[in-house]
Design an enzyme around this catalytic site. Sequence first.
Site, PDB file in Angstrom:
ATOM      1  N   ASP A 117       0.865  -1.172   0.000  1.00  0.00           N
ATOM      2  CA  ASP A 117       0.000   0.000   0.000  1.00  0.00           C
ATOM      3  C   ASP A 117       0.910   1.232   0.000  1.00  0.00           C
ATOM      4  OD1 ASP A 117      -2.124   1.723   0.020  1.00  0.00           O
ATOM      5  OD2 ASP A 117      -3.133   0.810   1.717  1.00  0.00           O
TER       6      ASP A 117
HETATM    7  C1  BGC Z   1      -4.933   3.389   0.277  1.00  0.00           C
HETATM    8  C2  BGC Z   1      -5.176   2.368  -0.796  1.00  0.00           C
HETATM    9  C3  BGC Z   1      -5.053   3.008  -2.143  1.00  0.00           C
HETATM   10  C4  BGC Z   1      -3.677   3.640  -2.271  1.00  0.00           C
HETATM   11  C5  BGC Z   1      -3.399   4.264  -3.626  1.00  0.00           C
HETATM   12  C6  BGC Z   1      -3.668   4.202   0.053  1.00  0.00           C
HETATM   13  O1  BGC Z   1      -3.602   5.272   0.906  1.00  0.00           O
HETATM   14  O2  BGC Z   1      -4.874   2.744   1.528  1.00  0.00           O
HETATM   15  O3  BGC Z   1      -6.416   1.780  -0.622  1.00  0.00           O
HETATM   16  O4  BGC Z   1      -5.274   2.071  -3.157  1.00  0.00           O
HETATM   17  O5  BGC Z   1      -3.573   4.648  -1.286  1.00  0.00           O
HETATM   18  O6  BGC Z   1      -4.107   5.409  -3.825  1.00  0.00           O
END
Ligand code: BGC
Length: 759
Positions: free
Chosen positions: A290
């Site tokens: 993530d």
């Molecule tokens: C979130 C994810 C997301 C990623 C990319 C993160 O902060 O937890 O769910 O896909 O950002 O935007």
Amino acid sequence: MRFLKLLGCCALLASIMAAQTSTLPSWATDPQTETRIDSLLKQMTLDEKIGQLITYSQGAPTGPGTGRSNYKEMVEKGQLGSIFNLTTSDETNAMQKIAMEKSRLHIPLLFGLDIIHGFRTEFPVPLAMAATWDPAIVERAAHVAAKEASHSGVRWTYSPMVDISRDARWGRIVEGAGEDPYLGSAVAAAYIRGYQGTKLSDPESIAACTKHFVGYGAAEGGRDYNTAEISLRTLRQVYLPPFQATVQAGAASFMSAFEALNTIPASANSSTLTQVLRKEWNFQGFVTSDWNSIGELIPQGVAANHTVAAAKAFNAGVDMDMESNAYGPHLAELVKSGVVKESAVDESVRRVLRVKFGLGLFDRPYSDGKGANAIAPEDAELARKVAEESFVLLKNDGNTLPLSASGKTIALIGHLADDAQQMLGSWSAISKAGDVVTLRTALIKQAEGLRGHVIYSRGTEILTTSDKGFADAVAAAKKSDIVVLALGEDANLMTGEAGSRAHLELPGNQQQLLEAVAAAGKPVVLLVFSGRPLVLNWASQHVAAIMEVWFPGVQAGPAIADVLLGASAPSGRLTTSFPRAVGQQPLYYNHFNTGRPTRDTDLTHPPKSFAEKFMSRYVDEQNSPLYPFGYGLTYSTVSYSPTSVSSASLSAKSVNAGTEKLTVSAELKNTGGRAVDEVVQLYIRQVNTSVVRPVRELKGFQRVALAPGASQKVEFTIGRDELKFWGLDMKDQVEPAALTVWIAPDSASGKPASVAISE
Ligand code: BGC
């Protein structure tokens, strides 16, 4: 280490069996692809290999950025294999041109984006999509999103989010399917089918990314990014199944979560990422971290610096680094020092390239440039239908709904009746407020078509202390025959990532507005716009009708107006328990019994007797939810016969062997005057087992269309899949037990049948 062993032992057997029997998706089994990857790997430098294991964002951060923006240069040098948050054909094609024409090996870029509930055509938020209990319509919606995104060159979505959440305080509960692993698995698989189509290489298919692996939804206190402690059995039984369902449906990628799960950060957890995902489930796609979740190993306290963080994440099974800037600068030195094996790097690169080949990017690297400049009428129609199916009617005294508008004046009150942006919910990709038809616009149009009249008054804002609009709202109510109040949360501030709440009432002074308007004495219909269950105690006692409408997307207004005025009947059902008080959290229907169970009807508050006090209860609130999982009314009434079973006994041995099954059935009758879609639910309970089992578990559901007066027999089959569980010895199998089954309209009702499961 201990965690690994425990998860490992008996699970391994089951795993090997599962791996052998599961059928792999076609993108994972193409010998030609593997040969092409072999040949590329031979030509790639270590630097170029590491480039495939990095993804960086173009703007729109949800966390600290890397400070890097020299993407063009990196792409040209083969140091960056994927970019996310580019949204137009012009942008993706321009960047792709650099990869295809200037980089040494011409490996196409993969463009990612959070397409969570629509790209241009914004559908209802995921929690609402799940409330349809209609995986087929979820699949169609996901396919529209894939079609639109692919025409802009975006071939990778960070969806579905399949985190089970039992805590309404967590803002991201809106992004998932709710609290149940069975429904969650069905919905999760539907997203994969919708995004990835019948073939990943179809130009309108995009790669899914199942997230957040795993346990993120159990964040303590419902506070985002917080630690999760989940027993290994509960992890197996509740949190892992929707993830596994997406692997079985062919998901091309996974995202590792932020939180520390049972003291091990999810992005450095080899027992979940390697043991379960790869070895047991035989997952052939790649795992991205993530946003900065590798970098976050440092503040979490398991890595002194980015080099250690990169080693821990990579060796645990995270193939790709999203925004941590850890693999780029440090993976090569880790290979040179032997901490990371180059063969493991090759395997990770293979997984990424496999998905790029699977998508057909090597043959068709560019988007067709069509983009998603407008919403197609049939897609708007689908968005309207999904929204209508997602609304949950919680209360409808005296058949207040549907409204008969003819000759009547309706007071429409509330900020959310006229805020287009809010209707899009959190994570709204490239959708536009200008595409939204608000409730104000739609209700005026539809009610006037029926010779009714609508007066609109804003009343208040979502978050304000000013009551200067109250008088106007009360005056509008007084002039009207009926009041529709549109109240709820701020989609961006209070729902989605970093949207945790410690209070679950209507925010701001909306509760005061509701009470002031209700005091005008007209029948009140409360529409709740929210991304989570709210505490609605006062409303449940004082207003005539309540309907949960979530954040319904671009067709919010027409869909709500259709249901309010009776053009269609509500058919959504709750997938999360609605609490009476925030102090009940975490609250979920499939809990265990205690040694001192209670029935709410037996309790007084505060307790009056010794016997009543020393029970598993609150002294100041009931245990039960205000509205249970599975609950929802419609404009007709459906009666259920007692549940009947094909046999009063089963043998665990035969069920385990797959040679014995149980048929469970009930007769349904539409006893009202309207055609309806009834969501019929199958629940089970097992006792006298080696470990405690939930008081109820969903094991089947069907949406059944019933004409007025019509009867229908509904049948479910229960076999090994429905009855097995992780017992004392951590084997996932059917045990001798006393089984109860219900076919019911929700998790708190139904007339049961009993079955004895012998050895
Ligand atoms: C979130 C994810 C997301 C990623 C990319 C993160 O902060 O937890 O769910 O896909 O950002 O935007």
